[in-house]
Write an enzyme that holds these catalytic residues in place. Structure first.
Site, PDB file in Angstrom:
ATOM      1  N   SER A 207       1.181  -1.208   0.605  1.00  0.00           N
ATOM      2  CA  SER A 207       0.304  -0.021   0.294  1.00  0.00           C
ATOM      3  C   SER A 207       0.731   1.203   0.074  1.00  0.00           C
ATOM      4  CB  SER A 207      -0.460   0.485   1.197  1.00  0.00           C
ATOM      5  OG  SER A 207      -1.774   1.420   1.226  1.00  0.00           O
TER       6      SER A 207
ATOM      7  N   LYS B 258     -12.485   8.053  -9.342  1.00  0.00           N
ATOM      8  CA  LYS B 258     -12.055   9.003  -9.130  1.00  0.00           C
ATOM      9  C   LYS B 258     -10.807   9.628  -7.845  1.00  0.00           C
ATOM     10  CE  LYS B 258     -12.657  14.173  -8.129  1.00  0.00           C
ATOM     11  NZ  LYS B 258     -13.500  14.735  -7.587  1.00  0.00           N
TER      12      LYS B 258
END
Length: 448
Positions: free
Chosen positions: A100, A141
């Site tokens: 991550s 988005k």
């Protein structure tokens, strides 16, 4: 002749021309382990600044993280890109990961190394977790933004853009061998010595600020380890999401239990401390902000001691939080990468913080004790001071009469309406205006 002289000058110029490379010298090594939070930003800044101040050949950061906050990650990426020394991210030890947020940090570095048995990737952004524990996915988005962000980091360093995009779009993770094969990392090293040997002679994938791309000469460099401080170790544990969550909930329980059982003050005191530690553990704050929060909590404890004396409980809590907050407040680096105070000054400052905390504690403890004594002490002036005193009846109290008390004559009234004859002693039980409410007593000396 002139041609020969020009050739000699040219050769000498080429020999003594400074080359853009990291020659020998010193390599700093630091460790970053755990969640990426605001505290991790301070750690990276502190470690890189130390290497810059020493003009080190490079700094190697041993990284092992499951990820963390995106805003903290972006600050770290910016700090690495502005570093004046090469920053090498080494995913270490075996069994560790740069997942991550750790993937973004690695891809922003000047060189990436991995130990066997580690993984890198799986960096799809999420918004958090639902009430049932399920992952709340980020909307397209946001996901598209981070795909472009990660690809740009890869492009700038000449690493594999396609695979790095799959770290997000497909939540893909890769082993060191796969990462090496597909051009995501540069080195696979079993340990630090192996890394120094293999990275020697390599050129950084990203330009170093003010130097451009640098050729590393670190095989025989002097290694300096930057050990995590006790503060870093404590923060590492409280920033664990599970521990931070438990601290928050136990803190709330302590506050509620304290409010339901007023007068004890222990549950709400402990609850307040755990609640603040839980909030700090969420990683929204850096060391300085966390220090300010703890100092504010200490002031609240001191004020609580003065207003509701607990015989030292709030004072002890205030001293502890004041000391911890002071140490956090004056730790780390400032915005410009410079230490707020020198190490020598900081050593003296820690003593000053401790002494000031003790003095504040004694001040509020003494003030609280004074308040307690003042509340317990009977009034020595005014009408209230007459209550409990004994006088002599000079005019029958039936139910009204006159009592002589301390050489003065007072209008008196019997409390129960009974008659108190002249010569008897009467004890004042209440004062109403200029009238004493009395009761008959026996065997008590006048004026007591």
């Amino acid at each position: 002749m002139r041609l020969n002289v020009a050739l000699v000058i040219l050769v000498l110029f080429m020999v003594f021309l400074p080359s853009v490379s990291a020659q020998g010298g010193t390599v700093y090594v630091a460790k970053v382990d755990g969640m990426i939070t605001g505290y991790t930003v301070d750690q990276f800044d502190r470690y890189i600044s130390r290497a810059e101040d020493a003009n080190a050949s490079a700094i190697i950061i041993e990284l092992n993280t499951p990820g963390g906050r995106a805003d903290a990650m972006q600050e770290i990426v910016t700090r690495i890109e502005s570093a004046r020394v090469p920053v090498i991210i080494y995913v270490y030890p075996s069994g560790g990961m740069a997942a991550s947020a750790g993937t973004y940090i690695a891809l922003s570095s000047h060189l990436i190394a991995m130990a066997p048995g580690t993984v890198i990737g799986a960096c799809r952004p999420i918004l958090g977790y639902g009430q049932n524990g399920s992952i709340v996915e980020a909307p397209p988005k946001i996901t598209n933004f981070y795909v472009a962000y990660l690809r740009e980091l890869a492009r700038m360093s000449g690493r594999n853009e396609t695979l790095t995009a799959e770290f997000i779009t497909e939540d893909r993770s890769v082993t060191p061998e796969e990462a090496m094969k597909y051009g995501v990392i540069e080195v696979i090293a079993t340990d630090l010595d192996d890394l120094l040997q293999k990275a020697d002679g390599m050129e950084t994938k990203m330009p170093v600020k003010g130097k451009g791309k640098v050729v590393l000469h670190i095989k025989n460099a002097n290694v300096v380890y930057l050990e995590p401080s006790f503060r870093d170790t404590v923060v590492k544990y409280i920033t664990d999401p599970t521990i931070a969550y438990l601290l928050l909930n136990i803190g709330f329980i302590g506050l509620i239990f304290g409010f339901l059982t007023p007068g004890w003050h222990v549950p709400e005191t402990i609850g307040a401390i755990l609640l603040v530690l839980g909030l700090i553990g969420l990683g929204y704050f850096g060391y300085h902000s966390a220090g300010l929060i703890l100092i504010v909590l200490a002031i609240i404890f001191f004020i609580a001691e003065a207003l509701t004396p607990t015989f030292g409980l709030f004072t002890v809590a205030g001293v502890v939080t004041f000391v911890i907050g002071g140490i956090l407040l004056f730790s780390g680096t400032g915005a410009g990468g410079e230490y707020l105070v020198t190490s020598e000054t900081y050593s003296v400052l820690r003593i000053a913080i401790l002494v000031m905390a003790i003095l504040l504690g004694l001040f509020f403890l003494f003030g609280a004790a004074t308040v307690v004594r003042a509340h317990r002490k009977k009034p020595e002036a005014g009408k209230e001071e007459l209550i409990g005193k004994v006088g002599k009846v000079v005019e029958d109290v039936d139910p009204e009469g006159v009592v002589k008390l301390r050489g003065e004559l007072w209008k008196a009234e019997s409390q129960d309406g009974s008659r108190i004859p002249v010569g008897e002693k009467a004890k004042v039980v209440e004062v109403r205006g200029l009238t004493l409410i009395v009761e008959k007593v026996g065997g008590v000396k006048e004026g007591e």
